[in-house]
Design a protein around this motif. Structure first.
Motif, PDB file in Angstrom:
ATOM      1  N   UNK A  98      29.047   0.388 139.483  1.00  0.00           N
ATOM      2  CA  UNK A  98      29.814   1.537 139.965  1.00  0.00           C
ATOM      3  C   UNK A  98      31.209   1.088 140.388  1.00  0.00           C
ATOM      4  N   UNK A  99      32.218   1.758 139.864  1.00  0.00           N
ATOM      5  CA  UNK A  99      33.611   1.481 140.218  1.00  0.00           C
ATOM      6  C   UNK A  99      33.973   2.342 141.423  1.00  0.00           C
ATOM      7  N   UNK A 100      34.082   1.714 142.589  1.00  0.00           N
ATOM      8  CA  UNK A 100      34.315   2.433 143.839  1.00  0.00           C
ATOM      9  C   UNK A 100      35.767   2.256 144.269  1.00  0.00           C
ATOM     10  N   UNK A 101      36.427   3.373 144.515  1.00  0.00           N
ATOM     11  CA  UNK A 101      37.844   3.384 144.893  1.00  0.00           C
ATOM     12  C   UNK A 101      37.965   4.230 146.161  1.00  0.00           C
ATOM     13  N   UNK A 102      38.359   3.607 147.282  1.00  0.00           N
ATOM     14  CA  UNK A 102      38.348   4.306 148.566  1.00  0.00           C
ATOM     15  C   UNK A 102      39.707   4.234 149.248  1.00  0.00           C
ATOM     16  N   UNK A 103      39.978   5.267 150.034  1.00  0.00           N
ATOM     17  CA  UNK A 103      41.189   5.332 150.844  1.00  0.00           C
ATOM     18  C   UNK A 103      40.802   5.794 152.242  1.00  0.00           C
ATOM     19  N   UNK A 104      41.302   5.080 153.248  1.00  0.00           N
ATOM     20  CA  UNK A 104      41.026   5.430 154.634  1.00  0.00           C
ATOM     21  C   UNK A 104      42.358   5.648 155.332  1.00  0.00           C
ATOM     22  N   UNK A 105      42.551   6.861 155.845  1.00  0.00           N
ATOM     23  CA  UNK A 105      43.762   7.205 156.582  1.00  0.00           C
ATOM     24  C   UNK A 105      43.442   7.182 158.069  1.00  0.00           C
ATOM     25  N   UNK A 106      44.225   6.416 158.829  1.00  0.00           N
ATOM     26  CA  UNK A 106      43.941   6.230 160.245  1.00  0.00           C
ATOM     27  C   UNK A 106      45.189   6.504 161.072  1.00  0.00           C
TER      28      UNK A 106
END
Length: 200
Positions: A98-106
């Motif tokens: 699985x190609x997982x692409x994540x973004x976390x805005x803090x």
């Protein structure tokens, strides 16, 4: 069997729409209340991760896509996103295919601890203490001005430290330490990969 031109056209359109739909991975998003000046721990198994300064000073926003051969595989992602008082924790993992692409805005500032097995991680525009370790992959740190940091240490078993403000030692692997007069501490380490530093 004879096929009319109209039938062929409709079949072609249907196939094209199906192919286009299969290439669009569904984006998943989750938001939790979380003010600035707090601490966030991130455990990310593998993939690409971006941690950025968000536009909301009172929330963390997590978004990700997961694909296998351009098809949505988000049901195979294991996610844990919890906030307890002044601390939050996000854990994301998925099978190898699985190609997982994540973004976390803090909010900024936020104190960050990131542990990653494989992939690339980028931190951009977030002030605070930073503690990042990545076993296999690159780390890009787009940081506050250099004079805001009291201590920086960085190392790569196999790789380079690009733009590090202190003296760098080593040949195959690199390590460096910087002492300043600011308030923040930074620790960055990779097993195999490069660390790039950029300051405002």
């Amino acid at each position: 069997m004879f096929r009319s031109p109209g039938f062929v056209l409709l079949a072609s359109v249907a196939l094209n729409l199906s192919a286009a739909a299969s290439g669009l991975a569904q984006k998943h998003a989750e938001v939790k209340e979380f003010g600035p000046g707090r601490s966030l721990r991130i455990h990310f198994r593998a993939g690409d991760l971006r941690i950025v300064k968000g536009g909301d000073s009172a929330r963390i926003r997590l978004t990700y896509t997961a694909k296998v051969h351009d098809e949505d595989a988000s049901e195979r992602v294991q996610e844990r996103f919890e906030v307890h008082g002044s601390e939050a924790e996000i854990e994301l993992s998925a099978p190898n295919r699985v190609n997982l692409d994540a973004k976390i805005e803090v909010p900024s500032p936020t104190n960050l601890q990131v542990r990653m097995l494989a992939g690339d991680v980028t931190l951009e525009g977030v002030e605070g203490d930073v503690d990042i370790e990545n076993h296999f992959g690159d780390v890009v740190l787009k940081l506050a001005p250099q004079d805001k940091y009291r201590l920086m240490d960085a190392s790569a078993h196999i790789g380079d430290l690009d733009g590090f403000p202190g003296r760098v030692h080593g040949w195959l692997g690199k390590s460096g330490k910087f002492l300043g007069s600011g308030q923040y501490r930074l620790h960055a380490h990779v097993g195999a990969g490069d660390i790039r530093f950029e300051f405002e």
